[in-house]
Design an enzyme around this catalytic site. Structure first.
Site, short mmCIF file in Angstrom:
data_model
loop_
_atom_site.label_atom_id
_atom_site.label_comp_id
_atom_site.label_asym_id
_atom_site.label_seq_id
_atom_site.Cartn_x
_atom_site.Cartn_y
_atom_site.Cartn_z
N HIS A 111 36.61 7.15 47.45
CA HIS A 111 36.62 7.15 46.33
C HIS A 111 36.56 8.04 45.49
O HIS A 111 36.74 8.10 44.24
CB HIS A 111 35.24 6.30 45.99
CG HIS A 111 35.28 4.45 46.16
ND1 HIS A 111 36.30 4.26 47.52
CD2 HIS A 111 34.75 3.29 45.42
CE1 HIS A 111 35.19 2.46 47.18
NE2 HIS A 111 35.21 2.43 46.06
N GLU A 141 21.28 4.79 46.86
CA GLU A 141 22.13 5.85 47.51
C GLU A 141 21.70 7.48 47.90
O GLU A 141 22.24 8.11 47.47
CB GLU A 141 23.40 6.07 46.39
CG GLU A 141 24.79 6.33 47.25
CD GLU A 141 26.02 6.70 46.48
OE1 GLU A 141 26.62 7.22 45.75
OE2 GLU A 141 25.92 5.23 45.80
N ARG A 200 14.68 -3.96 29.23
CA ARG A 200 14.39 -2.88 30.06
C ARG A 200 14.94 -3.74 31.37
O ARG A 200 14.02 -3.90 32.79
CB ARG A 200 13.32 -2.15 30.21
CG ARG A 200 12.99 -0.81 29.58
CD ARG A 200 12.05 -0.32 29.52
NE ARG A 200 11.77 1.18 28.54
CZ ARG A 200 10.92 0.70 27.01
NH1 ARG A 200 10.21 -0.78 27.43
NH2 ARG A 200 11.08 0.98 26.30
N LYS A 224 27.97 -4.37 53.58
CA LYS A 224 27.55 -4.16 52.09
C LYS A 224 26.37 -4.09 52.05
O LYS A 224 25.63 -3.43 51.94
CB LYS A 224 29.05 -4.34 51.17
CG LYS A 224 28.36 -3.19 50.07
CD LYS A 224 29.13 -3.80 48.84
CE LYS A 224 28.54 -2.55 47.57
NZ LYS A 224 29.60 -2.56 46.31
N ARG A 230 24.11 4.91 52.17
CA ARG A 230 25.05 3.93 51.30
C ARG A 230 26.03 5.30 50.16
O ARG A 230 27.06 4.07 49.99
CB ARG A 230 23.96 3.25 50.02
CG ARG A 230 25.12 2.50 48.93
CD ARG A 230 24.07 2.04 47.90
NE ARG A 230 25.16 1.83 46.92
CZ ARG A 230 24.76 0.43 46.31
NH1 ARG A 230 23.29 0.23 46.36
NH2 ARG A 230 25.52 -0.56 45.64
N ASN A 285 31.05 4.83 50.07
CA ASN A 285 31.98 5.80 48.54
C ASN A 285 33.32 6.06 49.04
O ASN A 285 34.43 7.06 48.80
CB ASN A 285 31.84 7.06 47.92
CG ASN A 285 30.64 6.22 47.40
OD1 ASN A 285 30.75 5.81 45.96
ND2 ASN A 285 29.47 7.30 47.39
N GLU A 302 39.49 -2.81 49.08
CA GLU A 302 38.47 -2.52 49.46
C GLU A 302 37.13 -3.63 50.78
O GLU A 302 36.79 -2.68 51.32
CB GLU A 302 36.77 -3.66 48.55
CG GLU A 302 36.89 -2.51 46.93
CD GLU A 302 36.41 -0.97 47.39
OE1 GLU A 302 35.47 -0.68 47.93
OE2 GLU A 302 36.29 -0.39 46.63
N HIS A 311 42.02 -0.52 40.64
CA HIS A 311 40.86 -0.16 41.72
C HIS A 311 41.46 0.21 42.42
O HIS A 311 41.74 1.47 43.44
CB HIS A 311 39.42 -0.43 41.08
CG HIS A 311 38.53 -0.41 42.17
ND1 HIS A 311 37.90 1.28 41.98
CD2 HIS A 311 38.06 -0.45 43.31
CE1 HIS A 311 36.94 1.27 43.10
NE2 HIS A 311 37.06 0.52 43.60
N LYS A 361 25.20 -1.89 41.91
CA LYS A 361 25.60 -0.57 40.92
C LYS A 361 25.83 -1.51 39.29
O LYS A 361 27.07 -2.14 39.57
CB LYS A 361 26.78 0.04 41.35
CG LYS A 361 25.62 1.25 42.43
CD LYS A 361 26.77 1.99 43.48
CE LYS A 361 26.61 2.94 43.77
NZ LYS A 361 27.63 4.25 44.19
N HIS A 417 38.74 7.79 41.77
CA HIS A 417 38.33 7.38 40.56
C HIS A 417 39.13 8.30 39.46
O HIS A 417 39.37 8.47 39.03
CB HIS A 417 37.31 7.96 40.86
CG HIS A 417 35.83 6.60 41.29
ND1 HIS A 417 34.77 6.71 41.18
CD2 HIS A 417 36.38 5.15 40.74
CE1 HIS A 417 33.83 5.35 41.38
NE2 HIS A 417 34.87 5.01 41.60
#
Length: 375
Positions: free
Chosen positions: A263, A252, A136, A242, A256, A260, A200, A279, A158, A267
């Site tokens: 994106h 998010e 965990r 960022k 946040r 995206n 990015e 990417h 993330k 994606h």
């Protein structure tokens, strides 16, 4: 050392100035991003601390020699294990995570031990997910070796893996203990790898750091040369943006989402291309689509849309995609993790530095925007 907003001591003509920048990521999960040249050994020992006995270094095949060298430097103090994973998006599969868990289980990896990621965005995503899920959560240190990893994947916590249905659909928010950006690790990157990562950086420029756009337009060559001060400047501006955003909204829930930008379609393109595209190339097209969507929705000027294409062209990044792929892309976007209650959400701009959410746009609006990027 410098914090975000402080003047850096290096001059525009001294790309190799021996300075270290420290960018703080605040909020409930604070950590530092350290940027400099030749800083890895010193910063890594400081980040590991005193309690650690075992280290798992997760790395791609192309970084096997670097991972082995890192193990040699650390083995006097720690038991260092290496986990070689596939290149690029091939790393982000449950089978690869299970391989890493197996190594940790067989070596009695405890909560006081550390996972280090050495690589680009996919390595960072996978290694972060392994650290987040083992017992965990165990300590995590990112050492990005690509532009994408340095400005995006390593910052913000993330982590994730892909499924047959889409990208990053399984994952966790999990903050690293530290991020070490040693610019020497970027010096040998292939040119196309640097340019792909710059997508990015450009995104950060459009949503909140416009100085980035000015530097690239002034001369894209030094802006994309890891040895040049202009490159370091745009890199740090991206990281600072960022850091501010994720410090305010780690999971998010609000602001946040602006990260995206480009994106949602990006994606979907990656999925359609079976993750054979970089990417950054997919996100570049996604940004032009988002800009056209904002223009058609009546919020963004033609001049800013044109600026998207001009800057991405300077970086040899794509801005179009085949018209006939729309239905496939739309179906993938509707499964995207950014959708809520079956409603698509896009980040669009009202102007440079003024992003907002466009929720539930009509399909006709989306198709009209897509026609503008169709090839």
């Amino acid at each position: 050392m410098t914090a975000p907003g402080e003047e850096r001591p290096e001059t525009a003509g001294d790309a190799n100035a021996e300075t270290t920048s420290v960018i703080e990521v605040g909020g409930a999960n604070p950590y530092r991003v350290t940027v400099g040249r030749g800083i890895l050994d010193e910063q890594l020992v400081a980040a590991l601390g005193q309690q650690v006995k075992k280290i798992l270094v997760v790395h791609a095949p192309t970084l096997g020699a670097r991972a082995e060298a890192l193990r040699e430097r650390l083995r006097e103090r720690y038991e260092v294990l290496l986990a070689e994973i596939p290149d690029a998006e091939g790393a982000k599969r449950i089978e690869v995570a299970a391989f890493c868990w197996q190594i940790m289980g067989q070596t009695d990896f405890t909560r006081s031990d550390v996972v280090i990621t050495l690589g680009g965005g996919a390595t960072t995503d996978l290694g972060g997910f392994v650290a987040a899920t083992w017992l965990r959560g165990v300590k995590l240190v990112h050492i990005p070796t690509t532009v994408l990893g340095a400005v995006d994947a390593a910052i913000g916590g993330k982590t994730g893996i892909n499924t047959n249905e889409g990208k990053n659909l399984v994952g966790a928010f999990y903050a690293p203990a530290a991020v070490i950006v040693d610019l020497e690790l970027l010096d040998t990157l292939p040119r196309n790898e640097v340019l792909a990562g710059m997508a990015e950086v450009v995104k950060a420029g459009f949503i909140g750091a416009p100085e980035i756009l000015d530097i690239i337009e002034a001369d894209p060559e030094p802006a994309t040369n890891p040895a040049a001060p202009q490159f370091r400047r745009v890199l740090e501006l991206s990281i600072e943006l960022k850091a501010r955003v994720v410090g305010e909204d780690f999971t998010e829930q609000s602001v946040r989402e602006i990260l995206n930008y480009g994106h949602t379609l990006g994606h979907a393109i990656e999925h359609a291309e079976r993750y054979q595209w970089r990417h950054g190339a997919a996100v570049a097209i996604g940004m032009v689509f988002a800009a056209e969507l904002g223009r058609i929705a009546g919020s963004l000027s033609d001049a800013v849309v044109d600026r998207h294409r001009r800057i991405l062209d300077l970086l040899s990044l794509p801005t179009t995609y085949p018209v006939g792929r729309w239905r496939t892309l739309l179906a993938t976007m509707q499964r995207d993790k950014k959708a809520r209650g079956g409603m698509l959400r896009f980040i669009v701009l009202d102007d440079i530095g003024r992003p907002r959410v466009l929720a539930g746009p009509e399909e006709a609006l989306l198709f009209a925007a897509y026609q503008e990027i169709g090839s």
